[in-house]
Scaffold this active site. Sequence first.
Site, short mmCIF file in Angstrom:
data_model
loop_
_atom_site.label_atom_id
_atom_site.label_comp_id
_atom_site.label_asym_id
_atom_site.label_seq_id
_atom_site.Cartn_x
_atom_site.Cartn_y
_atom_site.Cartn_z
N ASP A 1 4.26 -0.19 -3.65
CA ASP A 1 3.73 -1.47 -4.10
C ASP A 1 3.80 -2.44 -2.91
O ASP A 1 4.34 -2.14 -1.85
CB ASP A 1 4.50 -1.98 -5.33
CG ASP A 1 3.63 -2.93 -6.16
OD1 ASP A 1 3.87 -3.05 -7.37
OD2 ASP A 1 2.70 -3.56 -5.59
C1 GLC Z 1 0.99 -6.27 -6.66
C2 GLC Z 1 1.28 -5.52 -7.94
C3 GLC Z 1 0.47 -4.26 -8.08
C4 GLC Z 1 -0.85 -4.45 -7.36
C5 GLC Z 1 -0.56 -4.53 -5.88
C6 GLC Z 1 -1.82 -4.77 -5.04
O1 GLC Z 1 2.15 -6.89 -6.21
O2 GLC Z 1 2.61 -5.21 -8.26
O3 GLC Z 1 0.30 -4.02 -9.48
O4 GLC Z 1 -1.73 -3.38 -7.64
O5 GLC Z 1 0.42 -5.51 -5.59
O6 GLC Z 1 -2.30 -6.04 -5.30
#
Ligand code: GLC
Length: 713
Positions: free
Chosen positions: A269
């Site tokens: 993430d």
């Molecule tokens: C965010 C979220 C995730 C998302 C990613 C890209 O912090 O936790 O769900 O897909 O980053 O934006």
Amino acid sequence: MSHDASQIEARVDAILAGLTLEEKLGQMSQYPRLAEDDRERIRRGEVGSSIFASSQWAGKDMPSAAKAEFANAFQREAVERSRAGIPVLFARDVIHGHRTVFPIPLGQAATWSPERVEQGAAVAAREAAAEGIKWVFTPMLDIARDPRWGRIAEGFGEDPWLAAALAAAAVRGYQGDDPAAPDRVLACAKHYVGYGFAEGGRDYDRTQISAQDLEDICLPPFHAAVRAGVATIMSGFHNLNGTPLSSHAHLLTEVLRHRWGFRGPVVSDWNAVAELMAHGVAANKAEAAQLALRAGVDMEMVSDCYRASLAEAVRAGRLPESYVNQATRRILRAKVQAGLFETPYTDPARATQVTLTPAHRALARQVAGESLVLLKNSDGLLPLGDRFKHVVVLGELAGARDALFGTWTLDGQGADVTPIADAIRAAAPAGVRVTAVTAYPDKMVAYAHQADAVVLVVGEEPTRSGEASSIAEIVLPPGQRELIEAVALNDVPVILVVVAGRPLALARETRLVQALVYAWHPGVEGGHAVADLLFGRIEPQGRLPVSFPRVIGQVPVYYNHPPSGRPARARGYSSAYMDVAVGPLFPFGYGLAYTTFAYDELTVSGPVLRGDGAIEVAARITNTGTRPGVETAQLYVRDRVASVSRPVRELKGFQKVALQPGASERVVFRLTADDLVFAGADGALCREAGAYDVWIAPDSASGLKGEFTLEGV
Ligand code: GLC
């Protein structure tokens, strides 16, 4: 391995063999957005993937064709001007629709319709792929039992069986049979795993999850996505029982790879690899990089630990290059699967043609209509029909446009929305006057006084749910409860429509109104869907995918809990509160219709379910009312005695049945021993012989009860 799979492997091997160590680390690096200085970085082979993050295409009103051109321009840098010519995988958070915005996933779960979830995902894929996006960070499969957690909005609710069915449907919708097709994308099951069990409902907080809950509740939706062929997985931010998921080798490798055989890439993430330092399990970026890569994170989202430290670690002999090769191979495999090498560019003209088409709008309206849950309807107040000649529609949200989109919409445009009040006015039968007041509560109350019936729209604006949007007091936002009380003083029937991203504690409000419709955040066609329901153009068929607490103090409240040695009951020594009734305000699976249904004639095909056999559980459902309706029959089981204490109910099937007034239909469910697998005391999955209760029910708190015995396992 199929012929195609072996061809893909041969292709990947050939590409991998030609890459330098730096180019491999480039493939393992994902950037947050694209800007002019990225052109040179792409030409140097340093960008394996880029997110078109929230701020990309600032303003969102960029025409689809221009977005497609934007992606093509950067793709040319990679394909035509970098040494290896490997296309960049463009990603975006297309969470519940692209330009055509569908209900939030929690609302889609309220349809209990894998078909609708699949159709909605296919529309989102078609619109996103046309703009050059070939990777979407969805479906979110985190089971959630705590409405304080804002991201409950993004998932499919509290139950693993329902979430697993919808997970597979979403993957099918996004990827189709071939993600390389021009209207398909790579899906991403996230946030693996257990993220929704954040302590206190505080986003990113630690999770303490028993082996039983991990295996029986949290993992099944992800396993369903893997079985459905999901191309990628995103690991979560959180610390699970002391180990952050970004460095959780057991879950990322032993479970995902060795037990399930998942072969796609795992992406971290946002910044989560670097956050291993904040978690306190890595002293620096080099340690964080080694921990994450060795655990099984193949691509690093946004932070730069991999590209900053791994080349040196490999050359110094502190990291076998095989880890880098393995990660790069998985990423290249996904790019081949996405067809990027054959079709790296998208057709801008096509982007315009396939975006927000009438058919897409019609489906969004259909899904929104089926997501609405009728929770109260005293004296058959709804549908309104033309009985009330002056309907007054109140509330700021009755005039809202963007607010209907919900927590995570990057490409929806408010101008596309018909507000609830306007939709009600357009749907009103001849002779019914509609007045809307969407500002000044004192004016709203005055108009309520003159009304024959009031539709009061309350709830949350979208940023009150979603990521980093946990709230401690899950009641309506300030001022709304007072407005409801003031309007209710006018002895006028009140229909409360709640637009929200989470279950709210509405015990008091529910008593003040005659009808209650939960609309979630219903998307671009949500206004029309609400109006269709209120005037009876569609029948209410939504059912709750999550339990609704009476008060915040009950949280977590969910249906599939073990009984305790003193099961909750109203009186005596039991696991009940002294100040609040037992159980949720509205149970999982609950929802009303404008008609009524009767369940009878439950049958179980045999008293014994053999380990290698199956039994059928059936019941007759009859529409005993005067209007057509769609019922969602639910199959629950209870394992009466086992080596660990088992839930009082577990969902093991559901079927939607459309019935005309007076019509009946037998619903038949098939159960096998595999449906009854659970985690024993040691956390290992097992099946145990013994007696089971079984229900066919309209919700998790009622239904027809039967029994059977599982033997020979
Ligand atoms: C965010 C979220 C995730 C998302 C990613 C890209 O912090 O936790 O769900 O897909 O980053 O934006």
